[in-house]
Write a protein that holds these residues in place. Structure first.
Motif, PDB file in Angstrom:
ATOM      1  N   ASP A 135       0.853  -1.184   0.000  1.00 50.29           N
ATOM      2  CA  ASP A 135       0.000   0.000   0.000  1.00 50.29           C
ATOM      3  C   ASP A 135       0.894   1.242   0.000  1.00 50.29           C
ATOM      4  N   GLU A 136       0.892   1.961  -1.129  1.00 50.08           N
ATOM      5  CA  GLU A 136       1.800   3.095  -1.290  1.00 50.08           C
ATOM      6  C   GLU A 136       1.493   4.231  -0.326  1.00 50.08           C
ATOM      7  N   ALA A 137       0.216   4.477  -0.051  1.00 53.21           N
ATOM      8  CA  ALA A 137      -0.171   5.573   0.838  1.00 53.21           C
ATOM      9  C   ALA A 137       0.336   5.341   2.259  1.00 53.21           C
ATOM     10  N   ILE A 138       0.139   4.125   2.764  1.00 51.45           N
ATOM     11  CA  ILE A 138       0.594   3.809   4.115  1.00 51.45           C
ATOM     12  C   ILE A 138       2.118   3.858   4.189  1.00 51.45           C
ATOM     13  N   TYR A 139       2.769   3.326   3.160  1.00 49.36           N
ATOM     14  CA  TYR A 139       4.238   3.330   3.135  1.00 49.36           C
ATOM     15  C   TYR A 139       4.770   4.754   3.192  1.00 49.36           C
ATOM     16  N   ARG A 168      13.876   6.066  -0.865  1.00 54.46           N
ATOM     17  CA  ARG A 168      14.197   5.851  -2.278  1.00 54.46           C
ATOM     18  C   ARG A 168      13.114   5.039  -2.996  1.00 54.46           C
ATOM     19  N   PHE A 169      12.175   4.495  -2.236  1.00 53.34           N
ATOM     20  CA  PHE A 169      11.177   3.613  -2.834  1.00 53.34           C
ATOM     21  C   PHE A 169       9.764   4.116  -2.584  1.00 53.34           C
ATOM     22  N   MET A 170       9.583   5.420  -2.614  1.00 56.93           N
ATOM     23  CA  MET A 170       8.266   6.021  -2.390  1.00 56.93           C
ATOM     24  C   MET A 170       7.281   5.652  -3.493  1.00 56.93           C
ATOM     25  N   HIS A 171       7.781   5.434  -4.696  1.00 60.66           N
ATOM     26  CA  HIS A 171       6.920   5.063  -5.824  1.00 60.66           C
ATOM     27  C   HIS A 171       6.983   3.556  -6.038  1.00 60.66           C
ATOM     28  N   GLY A 172       5.841   2.904  -5.904  1.00 56.07           N
ATOM     29  CA  GLY A 172       5.766   1.466  -6.133  1.00 56.07           C
ATOM     30  C   GLY A 172       6.496   0.627  -5.100  1.00 56.07           C
TER      31      GLY A 172
END
Length: 257
Positions: free
Chosen positions: A26-30, A56-60
């Protein structure tokens, strides 16, 4: 809140990559978790490498990235009472540390540099972590790390002077690589620096002006090492203390009201 705690924010030599074979998380929670951790680094610089690695891994982000982020939360849960200790009566002398982890990134072989500055003994701790924009050689990575530490030292000296704490003499910046110190002090004599952008050569001016000086320290004493890679528990806890981040339990009975 009821998780099992861990002693370090990252497993030793933890390395993450964009493609690791696990499912998407879940990208939002991350992003919320990582954003909160980045905010926390203001008073907990010991988690700065972990937070910057996860950022560094905010996207995907994948489930592996999420699992690593949750490990950091487990570390925070076990160190709720830790913070930077401010001691009075210490001489306000600025001392810096800088280090570089060559080609530490799994995806693009970029290097990670870090620097830290203490004002006195455990009085103040300021740190930064930066990933290079391109892949560099070992010599270039060390030189870029030194340039960044020099820029921060000059800025901090200016700020301290504004507040009446002018630094008498050069600010010592400690490094654990004698070859890197030699290149820094004599860059024109080393062919390995010919590809480095000229903006980094202001180090020479700072040295000649007596604003900074580079000295050697053992790798075990290199505080900035905590900002460039995941460490074993003993080394991590030792460098955490050097940063001035300690448990409030150690301060019991030391404060007069």
């Amino acid at each position: 809140m009821d998780c099992k705690t861990v002693a370090t924010p990252l497993a030793m030599n933890e390395k993450l990559s964009k493609e690791n074979g696990s499912e998407q998380a879940d990208e939002a929670i991350y992003r919320q978790i990582v954003g909160s951790l980045l905010y926390l680094t203001a008073t907990r610089p010991n988690i700065m490498f972990a937070a910057s690695l996860l950022a560094r891994f905010m996207h995907g982000p994948t489930r592996k990235h999420m699992g690593t982020a949750k490990r950091v939360l487990r570390y925070i849960q076990g160190t709720f009472d830790y913070d930077i200790a401010y001691e009075k009566g210490k001489k306000a002398r600025l001392i810096g540390y800088c280090d570089s982890n060559w080609s530490g990134s799994e995806d693009d072989l970029r290097s990670t540099s870090g620097c830290a500055f203490n004002l006195g003994s455990g009085v103040f701790s300021w740190a930064s972590v930066k990933q290079s924009s391109v892949a560099l050689s070992t010599a270039e990575a060390e030189y870029v790390s030194a340039a960044e530490a020099t820029a921060q030292a000059i800025w901090l000296r200016f700020v301290l002077s504004y507040f009446g704490e002018e630094q008498v003499g050069a600010t010592t910046i400690l490094r654990d690589n004698t070859s890197a110190i030699s290149i820094t002090k004599n860059p024109v004599h080393h062919h390995t620096t010919r590809h480095i952008n000229i903006r980094f050569h202001f180090i020479r001016d700072a040295l000649q002006n007596g604003e900074i000086d580079f000295l050697y320290c053992k790798i075990e004493e290199q505080t900035a090492n905590i900002f460039t890679k995941a460490l074993a528990r003993d080394q991590f806890e030792y460098l955490r203390r050097k940063l001035g981040v300690i448990s409030a339990k150690h301060l019991e009975g030391s404060v007069e009201i």
